[in-house]
Motif scaffolding. Structure first.
Motif, PDB file in Angstrom:
ATOM      1  N   ILE A   1       0.842  -1.200   0.000  1.00  0.00           N
ATOM      2  CA  ILE A   1       0.000   0.000   0.000  1.00  0.00           C
ATOM      3  C   ILE A   1       0.877   1.250   0.000  1.00  0.00           C
ATOM      4  CG2 ILE A   1      -1.498   1.361   1.527  1.00  0.00           C
ATOM      5  CD1 ILE A   1      -3.253  -0.693   0.596  1.00  0.00           C
ATOM      6  N   GLN A   2       0.455   2.238  -0.760  1.00  0.00           N
ATOM      7  CA  GLN A   2       1.100   3.548  -0.750  1.00  0.00           C
ATOM      8  C   GLN A   2       0.167   4.515  -0.033  1.00  0.00           C
ATOM      9  OE1 GLN A   2       1.755   4.532  -4.856  1.00  0.00           O
ATOM     10  NE2 GLN A   2       3.419   3.064  -5.077  1.00  0.00           N
ATOM     11  N   THR A   3       0.659   5.138   1.015  1.00  0.00           N
ATOM     12  CA  THR A   3      -0.132   6.111   1.763  1.00  0.00           C
ATOM     13  C   THR A   3      -0.049   7.460   1.060  1.00  0.00           C
ATOM     14  OG1 THR A   3       0.263   4.944   3.845  1.00  0.00           O
ATOM     15  CG2 THR A   3      -0.389   7.260   3.994  1.00  0.00           C
ATOM     16  N   VAL A   4      -1.201   8.100   0.858  1.00  0.00           N
ATOM     17  CA  VAL A   4      -1.260   9.421   0.238  1.00  0.00           C
ATOM     18  C   VAL A   4      -2.138  10.332   1.091  1.00  0.00           C
ATOM     19  CG1 VAL A   4      -0.869   8.516  -2.103  1.00  0.00           C
ATOM     20  CG2 VAL A   4      -3.207   8.787  -1.276  1.00  0.00           C
ATOM     21  N   GLU A   5      -1.968  11.626   0.907  1.00  0.00           N
ATOM     22  CA  GLU A   5      -2.757  12.610   1.649  1.00  0.00           C
ATOM     23  C   GLU A   5      -4.039  12.997   0.911  1.00  0.00           C
ATOM     24  OE1 GLU A   5      -2.165  13.819   4.805  1.00  0.00           O
ATOM     25  OE2 GLU A   5      -0.662  12.222   4.794  1.00  0.00           O
ATOM     26  N   GLN A   6      -4.047  12.812  -0.406  1.00  0.00           N
ATOM     27  CA  GLN A   6      -5.227  13.136  -1.210  1.00  0.00           C
ATOM     28  C   GLN A   6      -5.242  12.242  -2.438  1.00  0.00           C
ATOM     29  OE1 GLN A   6      -4.754  17.255  -2.285  1.00  0.00           O
ATOM     30  NE2 GLN A   6      -3.590  16.761  -4.112  1.00  0.00           N
ATOM     31  N   VAL A   7      -6.441  12.087  -3.008  1.00  0.00           N
ATOM     32  CA  VAL A   7      -6.584  11.286  -4.220  1.00  0.00           C
ATOM     33  C   VAL A   7      -7.862  11.705  -4.936  1.00  0.00           C
ATOM     34  CG1 VAL A   7      -7.855   9.376  -3.126  1.00  0.00           C
ATOM     35  CG2 VAL A   7      -6.420   8.920  -5.138  1.00  0.00           C
ATOM     36  N   LEU A   8      -7.866  11.494  -6.239  1.00  0.00           N
ATOM     37  CA  LEU A   8      -9.058  11.755  -7.032  1.00  0.00           C
ATOM     38  C   LEU A   8      -9.896  10.485  -7.088  1.00  0.00           C
ATOM     39  CD1 LEU A   8     -10.614  13.760  -8.817  1.00  0.00           C
ATOM     40  CD2 LEU A   8      -9.243  12.954 -10.760  1.00  0.00           C
ATOM     41  N   ALA A   9     -11.138  10.582  -6.632  1.00  0.00           N
ATOM     42  CA  ALA A   9     -12.086   9.478  -6.711  1.00  0.00           C
ATOM     43  C   ALA A   9     -12.820   9.627  -8.046  1.00  0.00           C
ATOM     44  CB  ALA A   9     -13.065   9.532  -5.546  1.00  0.00           C
ATOM     45  N   LEU A  10     -12.758   8.594  -8.882  1.00  0.00           N
ATOM     46  CA  LEU A  10     -13.318   8.663 -10.231  1.00  0.00           C
ATOM     47  C   LEU A  10     -14.623   7.874 -10.318  1.00  0.00           C
ATOM     48  CD1 LEU A  10      -9.946   8.180 -12.117  1.00  0.00           C
ATOM     49  CD2 LEU A  10     -11.263  10.301 -11.901  1.00  0.00           C
ATOM     50  N   GLU A  11     -15.687   8.561 -10.673  1.00  0.00           N
ATOM     51  CA  GLU A  11     -17.018   7.962 -10.743  1.00  0.00           C
ATOM     52  C   GLU A  11     -17.011   6.670 -11.553  1.00  0.00           C
ATOM     53  OE1 GLU A  11     -21.434   8.971 -12.542  1.00  0.00           O
ATOM     54  OE2 GLU A  11     -20.098  10.629 -12.047  1.00  0.00           O
ATOM     55  N   GLY A  12     -17.554   5.619 -10.950  1.00  0.00           N
ATOM     56  CA  GLY A  12     -17.701   4.337 -11.626  1.00  0.00           C
ATOM     57  C   GLY A  12     -16.420   3.549 -11.782  1.00  0.00           C
ATOM     58  N   LEU A  13     -15.293   4.086 -11.325  1.00  0.00           N
ATOM     59  CA  LEU A  13     -14.007   3.411 -11.532  1.00  0.00           C
ATOM     60  C   LEU A  13     -13.289   3.061 -10.233  1.00  0.00           C
ATOM     61  CD1 LEU A  13     -12.646   5.502 -14.523  1.00  0.00           C
ATOM     62  CD2 LEU A  13     -13.578   3.183 -14.595  1.00  0.00           C
ATOM     63  N   GLY A  14     -12.930   4.059  -9.452  1.00  0.00           N
ATOM     64  CA  GLY A  14     -12.171   3.840  -8.231  1.00  0.00           C
ATOM     65  C   GLY A  14     -11.282   5.023  -7.938  1.00  0.00           C
TER      66      GLY A  14
END
Length: 163
Positions: free
Chosen positions: A33-46
């Motif tokens: 696992i890579q820990t991140v502070e932010q990420v883009l959640a993509l509709e229908g994908l992940g």
């Protein structure tokens, strides 16, 4: 929404918000696992950068969530002081909200919207990651899977709230 979902919705109208404590991404199967502070959640994908985002669009397991409070119970059941969240192979660690109250309910984290779909049951890999008895310790406390219904950026510290 089924009858159980309607009943949960009725009794969780005023559910207090929780907090997103941690975000983890797995770039490939069996990778750390890579820990991140932010990420883009993509509709229908992940989550962008997570291996599940490359899978089948519309999957019910686009994101996995686990409760910090349940992490403490898992550690207690295993006779440990704590369990590192990265070993549990979940994407999001939340606190201060009952994840079970979100089952089949829409919720928001940051700019993104989700719907909790199913329990995220522990797999046999938990035994090798945490040791003997891990699967038994996690039964009922493995968290939930969710679909992303609206894209958006999420950050640690964001509120998680039913919508």
């Amino acid at each position: 929404m089924n009858s159980q979902g309607r009943l949960i919705a009725r009794f969780t109208e005023n559910l207090p918000a929780g907090t997103l404590e941690w975000i983890g991404l797995r770039p490939a199967r069996k990778e750390p696992i890579q820990t991140v502070e932010q990420v883009l959640a993509l509709e229908g994908l992940g989550l962008e950068g997570d291996r599940r985002c490359q899978g089948s669009p519309g999957s019910a397991r686009q994101v996995t969530l686990i409760s910090a409070e349940h992490l403490n119970l898992i550690a207690q059941f295993m006779g440990r002081d704590h369990v590192p969240v990265e070993l549990l192979r979940r994407n999001l660690l939340v606190s201060g909200i009952n994840l079970y109250a979100l089952r089949h309910q829409p919720f928001r984290i940051g700019e993104a919207e989700f719907i909790a779909t199913a329990h995220c049951h522990p797999c046999s890999r938990m035994e090798s990651a945490l040791g003997e008895g891990a699967v038994a310790a996690m039964l009922g406390y493995g968290g939930f899977c969710a679909k992303i219904t609206k894209s958006g950026l999420i950050h640690t510290g964001d509120k998680i709230e039913k919508i």
